[in-house]
Design a protein around this motif. Sequence first.
Motif, PDB file in Angstrom:
ATOM      1  N   GLU A 191       0.824  -1.211   0.000  1.00 53.99           N
ATOM      2  CA  GLU A 191       0.000   0.000   0.000  1.00 53.99           C
ATOM      3  C   GLU A 191       0.859   1.263   0.000  1.00 53.99           C
ATOM      4  O   GLU A 191       0.528   2.249  -0.672  1.00 53.99           O
ATOM      5  N   SER A 192       1.965   1.249   0.729  1.00 51.76           N
ATOM      6  CA  SER A 192       2.853   2.405   0.789  1.00 51.76           C
ATOM      7  C   SER A 192       3.454   2.727  -0.573  1.00 51.76           C
ATOM      8  O   SER A 192       3.526   3.888  -0.980  1.00 51.76           O
ATOM      9  N   THR A 193       3.887   1.690  -1.290  1.00 53.08           N
ATOM     10  CA  THR A 193       4.495   1.918  -2.603  1.00 53.08           C
ATOM     11  C   THR A 193       3.456   2.304  -3.644  1.00 53.08           C
ATOM     12  O   THR A 193       3.750   3.080  -4.561  1.00 53.08           O
ATOM     13  N   MET A 194       2.260   1.790  -3.504  1.00 52.41           N
ATOM     14  CA  MET A 194       1.178   2.197  -4.402  1.00 52.41           C
ATOM     15  C   MET A 194       0.867   3.679  -4.211  1.00 52.41           C
ATOM     16  O   MET A 194       0.780   4.454  -5.174  1.00 52.41           O
ATOM     17  N   LEU A 195       0.727   4.087  -2.953  1.00 56.63           N
ATOM     18  CA  LEU A 195       0.345   5.463  -2.654  1.00 56.63           C
ATOM     19  C   LEU A 195       1.446   6.454  -3.047  1.00 56.63           C
ATOM     20  O   LEU A 195       1.160   7.560  -3.496  1.00 56.63           O
ATOM     21  N   ALA A 196       2.698   6.050  -2.903  1.00 49.95           N
ATOM     22  CA  ALA A 196       3.816   6.943  -3.213  1.00 49.95           C
ATOM     23  C   ALA A 196       3.874   7.306  -4.692  1.00 49.95           C
ATOM     24  O   ALA A 196       4.397   8.365  -5.048  1.00 49.95           O
ATOM     25  N   GLY A 197       3.335   6.461  -5.539  1.00 48.99           N
ATOM     26  CA  GLY A 197       3.419   6.723  -6.969  1.00 48.99           C
ATOM     27  C   GLY A 197       2.309   7.576  -7.540  1.00 48.99           C
ATOM     28  O   GLY A 197       2.444   8.127  -8.641  1.00 48.99           O
ATOM     29  N   ILE A 198       1.220   7.724  -6.810  1.00 49.48           N
ATOM     30  CA  ILE A 198       0.033   8.394  -7.362  1.00 49.48           C
ATOM     31  C   ILE A 198       0.220   9.884  -7.635  1.00 49.48           C
ATOM     32  O   ILE A 198      -0.182  10.370  -8.706  1.00 49.48           O
ATOM     33  N   PRO A 199       0.810  10.682  -6.723  1.00 45.93           N
ATOM     34  CA  PRO A 199       0.842  12.142  -6.925  1.00 45.93           C
ATOM     35  C   PRO A 199       1.558  12.607  -8.180  1.00 45.93           C
ATOM     36  O   PRO A 199       1.344  13.733  -8.630  1.00 45.93           O
ATOM     37  N   ASN A 200       2.408  11.780  -8.779  1.00 47.71           N
ATOM     38  CA  ASN A 200       3.081  12.161 -10.012  1.00 47.71           C
ATOM     39  C   ASN A 200       2.088  12.499 -11.118  1.00 47.71           C
ATOM     40  O   ASN A 200       2.337  13.407 -11.923  1.00 47.71           O
ATOM     41  N   ALA A 201       0.971  11.786 -11.153  1.00 47.13           N
ATOM     42  CA  ALA A 201      -0.091  12.038 -12.137  1.00 47.13           C
ATOM     43  C   ALA A 201      -1.364  11.380 -11.639  1.00 47.13           C
ATOM     44  O   ALA A 201      -1.734  10.289 -12.095  1.00 47.13           O
ATOM     45  N   PRO A 202      -2.051  12.006 -10.680  1.00 48.88           N
ATOM     46  CA  PRO A 202      -3.222  11.384 -10.041  1.00 48.88           C
ATOM     47  C   PRO A 202      -4.319  10.967 -11.009  1.00 48.88           C
ATOM     48  O   PRO A 202      -4.984   9.947 -10.780  1.00 48.88           O
ATOM     49  N   SER A 203      -4.496  11.725 -12.071  1.00 48.90           N
ATOM     50  CA  SER A 203      -5.564  11.391 -13.017  1.00 48.90           C
ATOM     51  C   SER A 203      -5.262  10.105 -13.785  1.00 48.90           C
ATOM     52  O   SER A 203      -6.169   9.475 -14.339  1.00 48.90           O
ATOM     53  N   LYS A 204      -3.981   9.707 -13.811  1.00 54.92           N
ATOM     54  CA  LYS A 204      -3.577   8.473 -14.497  1.00 54.92           C
ATOM     55  C   LYS A 204      -3.346   7.323 -13.539  1.00 54.92           C
ATOM     56  O   LYS A 204      -3.701   6.177 -13.824  1.00 54.92           O
ATOM     57  N   TYR A 205      -2.747   7.624 -12.372  1.00 58.22           N
ATOM     58  CA  TYR A 205      -2.239   6.567 -11.498  1.00 58.22           C
ATOM     59  C   TYR A 205      -3.135   6.211 -10.324  1.00 58.22           C
ATOM     60  O   TYR A 205      -2.814   5.284  -9.572  1.00 58.22           O
ATOM     61  N   ALA A 206      -4.229   6.917 -10.131  1.00 62.12           N
ATOM     62  CA  ALA A 206      -5.149   6.530  -9.056  1.00 62.12           C
ATOM     63  C   ALA A 206      -5.689   5.132  -9.358  1.00 62.12           C
ATOM     64  O   ALA A 206      -6.166   4.879 -10.472  1.00 62.12           O
ATOM     65  N   PRO A 207      -5.605   4.200  -8.416  1.00 63.23           N
ATOM     66  CA  PRO A 207      -6.039   2.825  -8.690  1.00 63.23           C
ATOM     67  C   PRO A 207      -7.511   2.701  -9.027  1.00 63.23           C
ATOM     68  O   PRO A 207      -7.917   1.734  -9.674  1.00 63.23           O
ATOM     69  N   THR A 208      -8.299   3.676  -8.612  1.00 59.78           N
ATOM     70  CA  THR A 208      -9.723   3.643  -8.938  1.00 59.78           C
ATOM     71  C   THR A 208      -9.986   4.134 -10.360  1.00 59.78           C
ATOM     72  O   THR A 208     -11.072   3.930 -10.899  1.00 59.78           O
TER      73      THR A 208
END
Length: 215
Positions: free
Chosen positions: A162-179
Amino acid sequence: MCVNIGKRGYDMYREAITEMSLEDKVNEIRSKEHYTVFADLPETYVDAVLSVEDHRFYGHIGIDPIAITRAVINDLKAGAFVEGGSTITQQLAKNLYFTQEKKMERKVAEVFMAFALEHKYSKNEILELYVNTIYFGNGYYCIKDASEGYFGKAPEDMTDYESTMLAGIPNAPSKYAPTVNPVLAARRQEQVVERLVECGLFTERRARETLAAEN
């Protein structure tokens, strides 16, 4: 021209802190209900954020000349802003006071604000403020909202996965949000884990175990 841009950037910085001092702005962020203190951030999450966003964070003074030089070269090659070279401190400065607009004077103002942040606050405090002001997609604007929203748990309870998943999202939230796009989110997570290995913070075995531990 450089002098003119520098002056406009400094004026923008001065105008920002005149409207609200840095201390008042920081206190405003800290007073929010879902504010998370540094001690409650998992070590894996901190390492992951630093690995992908600013691996020289604890050694620079608010700006990273190496990253800036690399970004300038790549931008010149592309003929456009393709790489920013911003440190976590600069990103925090932008989140606190400035817009996302890519103008040179705004970048200069961001640098002055980054120096002010580094002068007044410790590195851990800056990182703490940063994760409480970044956008994680899905309407989540701080790490606690994101960890609770995506995983149903407080930040301190997040696993390596979960930590590594969350760390990657802010780079491009519209692309990398798991939802939004689970496939792209997983690919971005793989990049985060690869950086942890490159920085010597994860072994290859731990990397494989982390990526395999979705459930």
